[in-house]
Design a protein around this motif. Sequence first.
Motif, mmCIF file in Angstrom:
data_model
loop_
_atom_site.group_PDB
_atom_site.id
_atom_site.type_symbol
_atom_site.label_atom_id
_atom_site.label_comp_id
_atom_site.label_asym_id
_atom_site.label_seq_id
_atom_site.Cartn_x
_atom_site.Cartn_y
_atom_site.Cartn_z
ATOM 1 N N ARG A 21 0.817 -1.222 0.000
ATOM 2 C CA ARG A 21 0.000 0.000 0.000
ATOM 3 C C ARG A 21 0.848 1.268 0.000
ATOM 4 O O ARG A 21 0.314 2.377 0.017
ATOM 5 C CB ARG A 21 -0.926 0.003 1.211
ATOM 6 C CG ARG A 21 -1.984 -1.109 1.173
ATOM 7 C CD ARG A 21 -2.672 -1.267 2.527
ATOM 8 N NE ARG A 21 -3.415 -0.070 2.897
ATOM 9 C CZ ARG A 21 -3.792 0.217 4.153
ATOM 10 N NH1 ARG A 21 -3.454 -0.615 5.130
ATOM 11 N NH2 ARG A 21 -4.469 1.307 4.402
ATOM 12 N N GLY A 22 2.167 1.104 -0.008
ATOM 13 C CA GLY A 22 3.036 2.274 -0.031
ATOM 14 C C GLY A 22 3.085 3.030 1.278
ATOM 15 O O GLY A 22 3.368 4.231 1.308
ATOM 16 N N HIS A 25 8.195 2.971 5.385
ATOM 17 C CA HIS A 25 9.132 4.088 5.368
ATOM 18 C C HIS A 25 10.558 3.577 5.156
ATOM 19 O O HIS A 25 11.113 2.875 6.003
ATOM 20 C CB HIS A 25 9.048 4.884 6.675
ATOM 21 C CG HIS A 25 7.779 5.648 6.812
ATOM 22 N ND1 HIS A 25 6.608 5.075 7.280
ATOM 23 C CD2 HIS A 25 7.468 6.939 6.506
ATOM 24 C CE1 HIS A 25 5.651 5.983 7.265
ATOM 25 N NE2 HIS A 25 6.134 7.115 6.805
ATOM 26 N N ASP A 29 12.200 8.150 2.763
ATOM 27 C CA ASP A 29 10.876 8.579 3.215
ATOM 28 C C ASP A 29 10.938 9.302 4.553
ATOM 29 O O ASP A 29 9.936 9.875 4.996
ATOM 30 C CB ASP A 29 9.932 7.378 3.336
ATOM 31 C CG ASP A 29 9.665 6.721 1.995
ATOM 32 O OD1 ASP A 29 9.414 7.452 1.029
ATOM 33 O OD2 ASP A 29 9.719 5.482 1.918
ATOM 34 N N GLU A 196 16.064 -1.114 -3.760
ATOM 35 C CA GLU A 196 16.399 0.162 -3.121
ATOM 36 C C GLU A 196 17.914 0.241 -3.008
ATOM 37 O O GLU A 196 18.544 -0.635 -2.421
ATOM 38 C CB GLU A 196 15.784 0.247 -1.712
ATOM 39 C CG GLU A 196 16.155 1.535 -0.981
ATOM 40 C CD GLU A 196 16.205 1.381 0.543
ATOM 41 O OE1 GLU A 196 16.065 2.407 1.232
ATOM 42 O OE2 GLU A 196 16.399 0.257 1.041
#
Length: 780
Positions: A21-22, A25, A29, A196
Amino acid sequence: MPLSRLVGARIKRREDPRLVRGLAHYVDDVRLPDTLHVAILRSPHAHARIRSIRVEEASKAPGVVSVVTGIDIRDSIGPVPVVAQNPTLRVPLHTVLAVDKVCYVGDGVAAVVAQDSYAAQDALDLIQVDYEPLPVVSDPEKALAPGSPVIHSEWPDNVAFRWTLKQGNLAKAFRDAYRIVKQHLVHQRLAPIAIEGRGVLARYLPGEKELTVWSSTQIPHLLKTQLSIMLRQPENLVRVIAPEVGGAFGSKLNVYAEEALVAYLSRTLNRPVKWIEERRENFQATIHGRGQVGDVEIAVKKDGTILGLQYRAIADIGAYHQLLTPGIPPLTGLMLSGAYKIPCISMEVTGVFTNKMSTDAYRGAGRPEATYVVERIIDRVAQELGIDPVKIRQKNFPQRRDFPFKTATGLIYDSGNYRAALSKALKLAGYEKLRKEQKRLRNQGRYLGIGLSTYVEISGMGPSAAMPAGGWESGTVRVEPTGKVTVLTGTSPHGQGQETSFAQIVADELGVDLDDITVVHGDTAVVTSGIGTFGSRATAVGGTAVLQAATKVKEKARKIAANILEANPVDLVFSGGKFAVKGVPKKGITIQQIALEAHLATNLPKRMEPGLSATSVFEPSNFTFPFGTHICVVEVDPKSGEVTVKKYIAVDDCGKVINPLLVDGQIQGGIAQGIGQALWEGVVYDENGQLLTGSLMDYALPKAKDLPRLELARTETPTPVNPLGAKGVGESGTIGSTPAVVNAVVDALAPFGVVHIDMPLMPEKIWRLCRSKDAADRRG
């Protein structure tokens, strides 16, 4: 009522909702007021002396707050650390920014600090560096040759270290052999390519003198210690937080220059400072994996019995050591027995400096190299002797009764049933039918290949005596006054799913609902001690610490319950999260009620401390040794060189399975990476040390369309090393898959006289082999 026996159940990952769902963190972020941003100028040269650096124009650029060079900070930040040791180890000074010269493309030269990342990047173009190019050596074999350019002038050559292992009368083994089979092998460099990249955010509070660092790391506690040393900052005033980490695969099992640099800049400027790695930087300045070439020789009897094995390897270290660089190649030597009884083993490895980025731990870390060496040479023996590759493996397996099994490399395998895993894989694959199909298709001019890999790997990284920075792990379980449970773990999961599996362990032990448990990790101020996540150790070591802490909590709760129920503790039974007196089930008290009583502290046994929590530190007595069999079926088109993976079967044994869904996910991801190495991936530098695969336009990663549906199964052989019986599974898929794929392709090309192909098995390479055979046939 809580679900009974959650351990072993296919529970969906509790982490996933926030990720999909984004709402999670990551480092980038985390937004702090007045944050400054860093961009790093990196060397375009593989080897060059720095004559001068002019930063005046960059310092005047809009938004720029500061520009620093290696000379500016060399006395303020200690060198990048290396903790893996070797008596022959040569450790060159590795400053966080280059001072006198650069040694690889991507070496940091200067850093710009600005109000935003765009201003910082723009200012990099205004820095003027006068380089004097120096001779370059990028090939590790050439780096050892007499007359090669020497990278670090404090030594006469490019040898970084030597490591040897010898056991048994190898000379006799080779003298008595019916056949000696030799093969040169290449383990190409790989880029880990976590989704990432790395990222660091630091905040220094001058009043409190407290430094907080958010880093995308696998080892927050070890990073905290090393930052304290590098920055001369009291460790009790350093806090490291690993927020959500978007993949690592070993590449973030490290202490990088940028982590210390950003922390120093924050402390100097008294403002938060952030650096987020770009993908091109990730290729240039994040560690690479593998990078080994070697020659293996194996001595066998006529029936395929192995008498001895020797392997001479050159390990491409890169320009500098990173945290564990010299500790990776020895893992190859330790695992050279593979899944077989090999009475005599020798390995000689020479670590070599080259003008490249450092190599270090990448998923498997030395063990994929060992498995590839052993499994390729086993298949070569089968070719030479005309024995089915299945039979030669079965002949050399230790039997189940042989465990614990001591290898010639000095390791003691904890438990195993290699024959069972192989048999199950053969049955699932329909091996005999596949061989018949292979013969039928060859008659039609189609080339089917069947490759096997029977592997064993070393996992559950510990004990401390065998580790460079501790092999224990901590776990804390605390039942809050309201009955909710908090679990603190010193491991640092980043995709392995321990927020789910550790909750399953505690839920079973305490009889509480899974949703009432929160697993906390990655913050050194909250979880005060730990080692980290790497080497498939998080569950085997960290999960055991959590289990032991939960057991302590339950035993304390038993004493409190006995006091409240006015019963002897031995007369209480525990079921479904409730203690009751034997024979009087209605006379009971729940763990939640006990937790409240423990905190109110008005009805506790004499001299008992209030609260309901416990901490345990687990120190394993041995490593664990997962194993399995992978079977790959490919079809090769000799006209194009294309390889199609038609079928893939993996039977893995990771001991006791806590959550089959998590195990399947780890195996699937590992297989994808292993197939990637076999067929497509490779970090390529040219002879001038220029990185030719510096972006995802040039570095070939496997895609979903390239892979078949994986058929996964398992056997379960618990380890005696820990009470969970778990061995670890994070790297098994990578270790087992690469040789299975290569063996399959070589098997497919047997009619062309092919006995070996170096990875990656690119279509052009295969096409040229097939074309040269066709041309030779026409000439004949």
